[in-house]
Write an enzyme that holds these catalytic residues in place. Structure first.
Site: not given
Lengths: 321, 256
Positions: B53-55
């Protein structure tokens, strides 16, 4: 279109040389820290979307009626709405701007961009990240391979395409972003500003290194001895930090990893109110939650004990087996 | 969708998307249907699927009933192998560690370009949309699956604005723009599964969803679609797929 204002290296070093980077206590109030932010400054904002948003500091800047701030953040959520809606900022540099994926488009953002001429300056997520990282590294730009061929790049004359001098391949150079001040919220730090971040760190380390000044808000202030027992957990060193403010629930109604999840009832009520009327609805929200309360604790009381407790229960459950 | 079917459009998207994934893959997922689809695949036949996930999450294993409301929330980190800074997880795409990117779309065109930035003229937009997030990075740097609602206004000949590049203007234009890696792989809708022609890079129908006709797909598309001579018919969602999906999103954040 403005060219990106990349700080000349002499200027960057000069400003650094002028900072007091000694190991000193820097605990102060939200009001005192707020005075570090002047109208027209470039303000970098830590966290991402609904996570570890430095909401208490944003709350303070809105109460202090700051103007013309140029704000930058990985991804903005309702903080972006509030910065535009309050008139504190007319320029937001980010990669995604809405309240949250669950709620579709932000009518507040749409109103201010479509009708009021405010500037949502869009970069890819990595683009924002490489700009902070270049700023933190003390170099004027970094090369990257995304954004090429897109209209996102077409809107960004500040970025430059070049042929790589080693391979001849096309690469994109994105300019360093060195905010005048960064606002970062963390789970804990000591009085010197040694900051420990649990969970997702987003772009906060690069942002702290890039900014000329850092205001750290923290869920709690711990002793320097406690920091030294787990130095591997320290993500931002004290010499980056200029102010430390202890603000429990400082990201409310957003989340702070391991402590509380987003306060979804409040968020949903907010979204309903401001999307129904992005001007009056926003003003009523600001009057009630931002200008009305005497203190941050009063603001939390308005959000409500039940909501805070539920969010805390969900937040702490991340550590349950 | 007719009354007789026991699933909704919001349910068939993650199910058909999940079927595109293979065990052992490293996939970069956006929030909503992509996250749901990747998690579904992990529960069904891809236990060794690694979700990024880009987080900043590497190896997410999201809990049933606790889907994160964004890819930046703490729920994304549950049982993950690692958390990184957002820039560092995005840089894994650039280095080439990621097999597939996976996202939703607001508007797509014949070359698989996605628009999530502007409806109308960007200088005076009719609608300012939320923007790219990591979408541009993912679609620039790896192969993409897009899952989205099939409507004529969403499937247009040329998007108003290329937020996330597909094959740009077709042919070799993507590579010539400085994007030698990746590209649009599949588009999944409630009507059909689409791929892209190897040469022209235009969208074509690979398989129709159960009960859907060629005409129905074409009528809901704003450009002329190519059809292979032999069009497959997709198997309907199984009871297992539906029950696992409904268990995953028991809060009904995304399949409501």
């Amino acid at each position: 279109m403005l060219e990106a204002q990349v700080e000349p290296y002499d200027r960057l070093r000069e400003k650094m040389a002028g900072r007091d980077r000694s190991l000193r206590e820097k605990v102060m109030s939200l009001e005192e820290a707020g005075s570090f932010v002047q109208d027209g400054m470039k303000v970098g904002i830590g966290g991402s979307t609904m996570s570890r948003t430095p909401m208490a500091m944003i709350w303070q800047l809105i109460r202090q009626n700051r103007k013309n701030l140029s704000c930058s953040r990985a991804i903005v959520s309702t903080d972006g709405d509030l910065l535009f809606g309050s008139g504190v900022s007319d320029h937001i540099i980010t990669s995604w701007f809405a309240q949250g994926i669950l709620w579709g488009l932000s009518k507040v953002m749409r109103h201010h961009v479509e009708k009021e001429g405010k500037n949502y300056e869009e970069w890819s997520h990595m683009g924002v990240g490489m700009r902070f990282r270049a700023g933190g590294m003390g170099v004027p730009f970094l090369p990257m391979r995304a954004m090429l061929g897109s209209d996102v790049l077409g809107q960004r004359p500040e970025a430059k395409e070049i042929d790589c001098p080693f391979t001849g391949e096309r690469v994109l150079l994105v300019p360093a972003l060195n905010p005048d001040v960064a606002l970062i919220h963390v789970q804990r730090c000591d009085a010197y500003g040694n900051a420990q971040i649990d969970g997702l760190q987003f772009m906060d380390i690069d942002l702290a290194l890039a900014a000329d000044r850092v205001i750290l808000t923290t869920e709690r202030i711990v002793s320097n001895d406690q920091i030294r027992r787990a130095p591997d957990q320290t993500k931002i060193p004290f010499f980056c930090v200029d102010a430390v403010v202890e603000v429990p629930y400082g990201s409310a109604p957003h989340e702070c990893f391991g402590l509380y999840e987003p306060m979804m009832k409040h968020m949903e009520a907010y979204v309903k109110q401001v999307n129904a009327d992005p001007i009056e609805g926003m003003q009523a929200y600001l009057d009630k939650y931002f200008h009305g309360p005497k203190s941050w604790n009063d603001y939390l009381a308005l959000i409500g004990m039940e909501e805070l407790l539920e969010a805390s229960q969900r937040g702490r459950s991340i550590y349950n087996d | 969708m007719t009354e007789a079917r026991n699933y909704t459009a919001a349910e068939i998207l993650p199910i058909l998307s999940a079927r595109q994934l293979r065990d052992g893959m490293v996939v970069f997922a956006g929030v909503g249907t992509p996250l749901l689809a990747a998690t579904l695949a992990q529960r069904l036949n891809c236990p060794r699927l690694t979700i990024l996930f880009e987080g900043g999450v590497v190896g997410a294993f999201v809990e049933p009933g606790k889907l994160p409301p964004s890819t930046n929330d703490q729920r994304c980190t549950r049982r993950a192998n690692m958390v990184l800074g957002s820039s560092d997880v995005l840089l894994l795409l650039q280095r080439g560690y990621v097999d597939l990117g996976f996202m939703g779309g607001a508007q797509i065109d014949q070359y698989g370009n996605l628009n999530s930035s502007f409806i109308g003229d960007p200088a005076a937009p009719k609608t300012r949309l939320p923007g790219t997030g990591g979408g541009n990075d993912i679609s620039s740097l790896t192969n993409m699956i897009v899952a989205m609602k099939h409507e004529k206004r969403r499937f247009v000949e040329n998007v108003d604005f290329i937020t996330s590049p597909g094959f740009i203007r077709g042919g070799t234009s993507r590579r010539e723009s400085g994007l030698p890696a990746g590209g649009m792989f599949r588009v999944i809708t409630e009507l059909a599964v689409f791929g892209f022609d190897e040469t022209t890079r235009r969208m074509k129908v690979l398989a129709l969803n159960p009960g859907v006709t060629r005409e129905e797909v074409q009528d809901n598309t704003g450009f002329t679609l190519d059809f292979d001579d032999e069009i497959a018919i997709t198997e309907p969602p199984t009871e297992t797929e539906l029950s696992v999906l409904r268990e995953l999103d028991s809060e009904r954040l995304f399949i409501a």
